[in-house]
Design an enzyme around this catalytic site. Sequence first.
Site, short mmCIF file in Angstrom:
data_model
loop_
_atom_site.label_atom_id
_atom_site.label_comp_id
_atom_site.label_asym_id
_atom_site.label_seq_id
_atom_site.Cartn_x
_atom_site.Cartn_y
_atom_site.Cartn_z
N CYS A 198 0.07 3.84 2.69
CA CYS A 198 0.51 3.32 3.99
C CYS A 198 1.97 3.68 4.22
O CYS A 198 2.36 4.06 5.32
CB CYS A 198 0.34 1.81 4.06
SG CYS A 198 -1.36 1.23 3.92
N CYS A 222 0.83 -1.21 0.00
CA CYS A 222 0.00 0.00 0.00
C CYS A 222 0.87 1.27 0.00
O CYS A 222 1.54 1.54 0.99
CB CYS A 222 -0.91 -0.05 1.23
SG CYS A 222 -1.71 1.48 1.65
#
Length: 108
Positions: A35, A32
């Site tokens: 993230c 991600c």
Amino acid sequence: MSNAAPVTDASFEADVLKSDVPVLVDFWAPWCGPCRMVAPIIDEIAVELDGKIKVVKLNTDENPNVASQFGIRSIPTLMVFKDGQRVDTVVGAVPKTTLSNTIDKHLN
């Protein structure tokens, strides 16, 4: 090495729900991009608020049960838990000020 401790499906209850201090949980996954963008912010907050709040990371790929239990649909999702209850949620890569303000509301 991250300043946020990893938690798992198995340790979530003990590490988060039974914590004596508020807990910020970063629901994330290695693939991600957003993230990875918030990871340094999470680490800064872990250092700055050490002793006031516990900061942990939960890899949603490796720990799908907790992610499912809390209805995680997109990551990063950051949740604040206090006294075993979810008290706040921030979804997405947000600026540090947004996250700090969210956390500050739950520190006493």
